[in-house]
Design a protein around this motif. Structure first.
Motif, PDB file in Angstrom:
ATOM      1  N   ARG A 195       0.799  -1.232   0.000  1.00 39.86           N
ATOM      2  CA  ARG A 195       0.000   0.000   0.000  1.00 39.86           C
ATOM      3  C   ARG A 195       0.826   1.274   0.000  1.00 39.86           C
ATOM      4  NH1 ARG A 195      -3.077  -0.675   5.191  1.00 39.86           N
ATOM      5  NH2 ARG A 195      -3.810   1.442   4.763  1.00 39.86           N
ATOM      6  N   ILE A 196       2.139   1.169   0.178  1.00 41.56           N
ATOM      7  CA  ILE A 196       2.983   2.365   0.220  1.00 41.56           C
ATOM      8  C   ILE A 196       3.936   2.384  -0.966  1.00 41.56           C
ATOM      9  CG2 ILE A 196       4.786   3.611   1.484  1.00 41.56           C
ATOM     10  CD1 ILE A 196       3.625   2.679   4.081  1.00 41.56           C
ATOM     11  N   LYS A 197       4.039   3.556  -1.584  1.00 40.72           N
ATOM     12  CA  LYS A 197       5.002   3.742  -2.674  1.00 40.72           C
ATOM     13  C   LYS A 197       5.710   5.081  -2.478  1.00 40.72           C
ATOM     14  CE  LYS A 197       5.642   3.880  -7.681  1.00 40.72           C
ATOM     15  NZ  LYS A 197       5.010   3.795  -9.019  1.00 40.72           N
ATOM     16  N   VAL A 198       7.033   5.066  -2.609  1.00 39.38           N
ATOM     17  CA  VAL A 198       7.823   6.290  -2.504  1.00 39.38           C
ATOM     18  C   VAL A 198       8.277   6.712  -3.894  1.00 39.38           C
ATOM     19  CG1 VAL A 198       9.923   7.328  -1.558  1.00 39.38           C
ATOM     20  CG2 VAL A 198       8.594   5.726  -0.178  1.00 39.38           C
ATOM     21  N   VAL A 199       8.045   7.976  -4.207  1.00 40.78           N
ATOM     22  CA  VAL A 199       8.422   8.525  -5.509  1.00 40.78           C
ATOM     23  C   VAL A 199       9.575   9.498  -5.290  1.00 40.78           C
ATOM     24  CG1 VAL A 199       7.646   9.827  -7.533  1.00 40.78           C
ATOM     25  CG2 VAL A 199       6.032   8.330  -6.304  1.00 40.78           C
ATOM     26  N   HIS A 200      10.723   9.195  -5.895  1.00 39.04           N
ATOM     27  CA  HIS A 200      11.886  10.081  -5.780  1.00 39.04           C
ATOM     28  C   HIS A 200      11.755  11.153  -6.848  1.00 39.04           C
ATOM     29  CE1 HIS A 200      16.494  10.699  -6.313  1.00 39.04           C
ATOM     30  NE2 HIS A 200      15.957  11.639  -5.550  1.00 39.04           N
ATOM     31  N   ALA A 201      11.236  12.316  -6.458  1.00 33.82           N
ATOM     32  CA  ALA A 201      10.961  13.360  -7.446  1.00 33.82           C
ATOM     33  C   ALA A 201      10.653  14.678  -6.758  1.00 33.82           C
ATOM     34  CB  ALA A 201       9.769  12.956  -8.324  1.00 33.82           C
ATOM     35  N   ASP A 202      10.760  15.745  -7.537  1.00 32.96           N
ATOM     36  CA  ASP A 202      10.259  17.065  -7.153  1.00 32.96           C
ATOM     37  C   ASP A 202       8.741  17.014  -7.314  1.00 32.96           C
ATOM     38  OD1 ASP A 202       9.371  19.726  -7.190  1.00 32.96           O
ATOM     39  OD2 ASP A 202      11.183  20.455  -8.177  1.00 32.96           O
ATOM     40  N   ILE A 203       7.991  17.473  -6.316  1.00 38.52           N
ATOM     41  CA  ILE A 203       6.534  17.416  -6.393  1.00 38.52           C
ATOM     42  C   ILE A 203       6.009  18.149  -7.621  1.00 38.52           C
ATOM     43  CG2 ILE A 203       6.157  19.473  -4.965  1.00 38.52           C
ATOM     44  CD1 ILE A 203       4.036  16.226  -5.109  1.00 38.52           C
ATOM     45  N   CYS A 204       6.765  19.133  -8.111  1.00 42.99           N
ATOM     46  CA  CYS A 204       6.321  19.905  -9.278  1.00 42.99           C
ATOM     47  C   CYS A 204       6.413  19.116 -10.580  1.00 42.99           C
ATOM     48  CB  CYS A 204       7.119  21.209  -9.391  1.00 42.99           C
ATOM     49  SG  CYS A 204       6.804  22.359  -8.027  1.00 42.99           S
ATOM     50  N   THR A 205       6.864  17.866 -10.503  1.00 43.24           N
ATOM     51  CA  THR A 205       6.859  16.982 -11.679  1.00 43.24           C
ATOM     52  C   THR A 205       5.776  15.920 -11.557  1.00 43.24           C
ATOM     53  OG1 THR A 205       8.424  15.365 -10.740  1.00 43.24           O
ATOM     54  CG2 THR A 205       9.364  17.288 -11.885  1.00 43.24           C
ATOM     55  N   GLN A 206       4.898  16.060 -10.565  1.00 44.76           N
ATOM     56  CA  GLN A 206       3.904  15.014 -10.291  1.00 44.76           C
ATOM     57  C   GLN A 206       2.461  15.535 -10.326  1.00 44.76           C
ATOM     58  OE1 GLN A 206       4.955  11.699  -9.799  1.00 44.76           O
ATOM     59  NE2 GLN A 206       6.914  12.618 -10.416  1.00 44.76           N
ATOM     60  N   PRO A 207       2.048  16.196 -11.411  1.00 45.25           N
ATOM     61  CA  PRO A 207       0.684  16.736 -11.427  1.00 45.25           C
ATOM     62  C   PRO A 207      -0.400  15.665 -11.343  1.00 45.25           C
ATOM     63  CG  PRO A 207       1.685  16.842 -13.615  1.00 45.25           C
ATOM     64  CD  PRO A 207       2.771  16.491 -12.659  1.00 45.25           C
ATOM     65  N   SER A 208      -0.232  14.553 -12.043  1.00 48.04           N
ATOM     66  CA  SER A 208      -1.280  13.527 -12.054  1.00 48.04           C
ATOM     67  C   SER A 208      -1.477  12.911 -10.677  1.00 48.04           C
ATOM     68  CB  SER A 208      -0.954  12.442 -13.083  1.00 48.04           C
ATOM     69  OG  SER A 208       0.276  11.809 -12.769  1.00 48.04           O
ATOM     70  N   LEU A 209      -0.386  12.765  -9.914  1.00 52.14           N
ATOM     71  CA  LEU A 209      -0.492  12.197  -8.568  1.00 52.14           C
ATOM     72  C   LEU A 209      -1.287  13.130  -7.659  1.00 52.14           C
ATOM     73  CD1 LEU A 209       0.299   9.867  -6.736  1.00 52.14           C
ATOM     74  CD2 LEU A 209       2.462  11.030  -6.258  1.00 52.14           C
ATOM     75  N   LEU A 210      -1.009  14.421  -7.736  1.00 50.53           N
ATOM     76  CA  LEU A 210      -1.748  15.390  -6.926  1.00 50.53           C
ATOM     77  C   LEU A 210      -3.208  15.460  -7.352  1.00 50.53           C
ATOM     78  CD1 LEU A 210       0.816  18.342  -6.711  1.00 50.53           C
ATOM     79  CD2 LEU A 210       0.140  16.810  -4.861  1.00 50.53           C
ATOM     80  N   GLN A 211      -3.453  15.348  -8.632  1.00 48.22           N
ATOM     81  CA  GLN A 211      -4.820  15.471  -9.144  1.00 48.22           C
ATOM     82  C   GLN A 211      -5.714  14.314  -8.704  1.00 48.22           C
ATOM     83  OE1 GLN A 211      -4.164  15.893 -13.375  1.00 48.22           O
ATOM     84  NE2 GLN A 211      -3.045  17.818 -13.074  1.00 48.22           N
ATOM     85  N   LYS A 212      -5.139  13.132  -8.473  1.00 44.51           N
ATOM     86  CA  LYS A 212      -5.958  11.982  -8.069  1.00 44.51           C
ATOM     87  C   LYS A 212      -6.011  11.796  -6.551  1.00 44.51           C
ATOM     88  CE  LYS A 212      -2.572   8.154  -8.202  1.00 44.51           C
ATOM     89  NZ  LYS A 212      -2.271   6.848  -8.847  1.00 44.51           N
ATOM     90  N   ALA A 213      -5.244  12.582  -5.811  1.00 41.74           N
ATOM     91  CA  ALA A 213      -5.168  12.411  -4.357  1.00 41.74           C
ATOM     92  C   ALA A 213      -6.478  12.801  -3.681  1.00 41.74           C
ATOM     93  CB  ALA A 213      -4.025  13.239  -3.789  1.00 41.74           C
ATOM     94  N   ASP A 214      -6.847  12.019  -2.673  1.00 45.85           N
ATOM     95  CA  ASP A 214      -7.995  12.354  -1.825  1.00 45.85           C
ATOM     96  C   ASP A 214      -7.546  13.139  -0.599  1.00 45.85           C
ATOM     97  OD1 ASP A 214     -10.209  10.790  -3.198  1.00 45.85           O
ATOM     98  OD2 ASP A 214      -8.736   9.195  -2.848  1.00 45.85           O
ATOM     99  N   VAL A 215      -6.290  12.949  -0.213  1.00 52.30           N
ATOM    100  CA  VAL A 215      -5.687  13.691   0.898  1.00 52.30           C
ATOM    101  C   VAL A 215      -4.253  14.040   0.518  1.00 52.30           C
ATOM    102  CG1 VAL A 215      -4.945  13.639   3.312  1.00 52.30           C
ATOM    103  CG2 VAL A 215      -7.081  12.513   2.649  1.00 52.30           C
ATOM    104  N   VAL A 216      -3.884  15.309   0.691  1.00 52.26           N
ATOM    105  CA  VAL A 216      -2.498  15.739   0.490  1.00 52.26           C
ATOM    106  C   VAL A 216      -2.002  16.289   1.818  1.00 52.26           C
ATOM    107  CG1 VAL A 216      -0.952  17.333  -0.711  1.00 52.26           C
ATOM    108  CG2 VAL A 216      -2.850  16.250  -1.952  1.00 52.26           C
ATOM    109  N   VAL A 217      -0.858  15.788   2.274  1.00 48.36           N
ATOM    110  CA  VAL A 217      -0.278  16.204   3.545  1.00 48.36           C
ATOM    111  C   VAL A 217       0.990  17.001   3.279  1.00 48.36           C
ATOM    112  CG1 VAL A 217       0.639  15.456   5.779  1.00 48.36           C
ATOM    113  CG2 VAL A 217      -1.210  14.156   4.685  1.00 48.36           C
ATOM    114  N   MET A 218       1.100  18.166   3.913  1.00 45.91           N
ATOM    115  CA  MET A 218       2.270  19.034   3.728  1.00 45.91           C
ATOM    116  C   MET A 218       2.698  19.566   5.091  1.00 45.91           C
ATOM    117  SD  MET A 218       1.010  21.083   0.310  1.00 45.91           S
ATOM    118  CE  MET A 218       2.617  21.837   0.070  1.00 45.91           C
ATOM    119  N   ASN A 219       3.720  18.940   5.655  1.00 42.97           N
ATOM    120  CA  ASN A 219       4.203  19.306   6.981  1.00 42.97           C
ATOM    121  C   ASN A 219       5.512  20.079   6.863  1.00 42.97           C
ATOM    122  OD1 ASN A 219       4.853  19.502   9.688  1.00 42.97           O
ATOM    123  ND2 ASN A 219       5.487  17.367   9.897  1.00 42.97           N
TER     124      ASN A 219
END
Length: 301
Positions: A195-219
């Protein structure tokens, strides 16, 4: 025993107490830690084991040399500051390290004198207390939902989400390769890979991941790792892509505080609505109310 029956039994016991003893009983009920062991779950133990594993793999400040900008910003702070990762080091662990001389809570304001002041601690991770509050009291039922942690670092939000929620997928997006490797080691060791996946990337290269998220956490995710221009660009990207109506955004600190020093075109009131949280629901001992109040929940409009 069902909840209603348990409540009746407790009330019956209180009402049956001698009048002279009742104040003492009520004081004990309000202040005792005798119930603490009843609310410590196996999942808490697993998270503490993960924290211990990570402590053994990291320097005491839990930062890598590869975090050049974060290290530099901490050193440039006007008052002495150290990074103490809240997931790795709870108060008991910090106290033990201070007793061993491996850490200090204070610094000398005049070298050689007895004038000391408290060091400022900063953490880029949630503590166990904050993680339990997040998944038990802040977020709704996550069955079948997708959670994205922006800047997942040690993976605390991901591991807690696996243990404390029914989220179908938990994604961590992390720019630092060293932290990605650490997370992968823990995911494999504790069998979280389904159930867990780590993506080694700048978040600004991941629009599709953010678009499908039901919860986004930013600490506390950008301030110590990007300059102000880069922070503004990253926030603009987040605001452009976290648009799934009814989804949730969790931030520390608040959006207003994070954006107040940046030049952006983000209209918070047109993007999200803040959900008021009840910070009194967390009943375990040693609650850090101030830390909980830094957690903010927003619903995407």
């Amino acid at each position: 025993m069902e909840l209603a029956a348990a409540r009746r039994a407790v009330l019956a016991a209180v009402r049956g107490t001698r009048a002279a003893d009742l104040p003492c009983l009520l004081h004990w009920m309000r202040n005792t830690h005798d119930f603490d062991e009843l609310v410590v779950s196996n999942n808490d133990v697993v998270l503490r084991n993960i924290a211990e594993d990570l402590r053994n793999r990291l320097p005491i400040e839990a930062m890598f040399a590869s975090e050049h900008q974060a290290v530099q910003k901490i050193h440039q702070h006007p008052l002495p500051m150290i990074h103490v990762d809240a997931f790795l080091y709870d108060d008991d662990v910090v106290d033990s390290l201070c007793e061993e001389g491996k850490m200090s809570r204070s610094y000398c304001t005049e070298c050689g004198s007895y004038k000391t002041a408290s060091l400022e601690f900063i953490s880029h991770s949630f503590s166990l207390m904050e993680l339990k509050f997040l998944y038990h009291h802040v977020l709704p039922d996550l069955t079948g939902k997708v959670v994205v942690d922006v800047g997942s670092r040690l993976g605390a939000v991901l591991f807690a989400g696996y243990l404390y929620s029914s989220a179908s997928q938990l994604y961590g997006v992390e720019m630092n390769a060293d932290f990605c490797q650490l997370q992968e080691i823990m995911i494999t060791k504790y069998k979280f890979i389904d159930r867990i996946k780590v993506v080694h990337a700048d978040i600004c290269t991941q629009p599709s991941l953010l678009q499908k998220a039901d919860v986004v956490v930013m600490n506390n995710v950008f301030e110590y790792f990007l300059d102000r221009q880069e922070q503004a660009r990253a926030w603009e990207f987040i605001a452009c892509n976290v648009r799934k109506r009814g989804s949730f955004l969790v931030t520390v600190p608040s959006l207003e505080e994070s954006l107040s020093k940046l030049q952006t075109d983000i209209q918070i009131s047109q993007w999200v609505e803040e959900v008021q949280l009840n910070y009194d629901v967390y009943m375990e001992k040693d609650v850090d109310r101030e830390a909980l109040e830094q957690i903010h929940l927003y619903k995407i409009l």
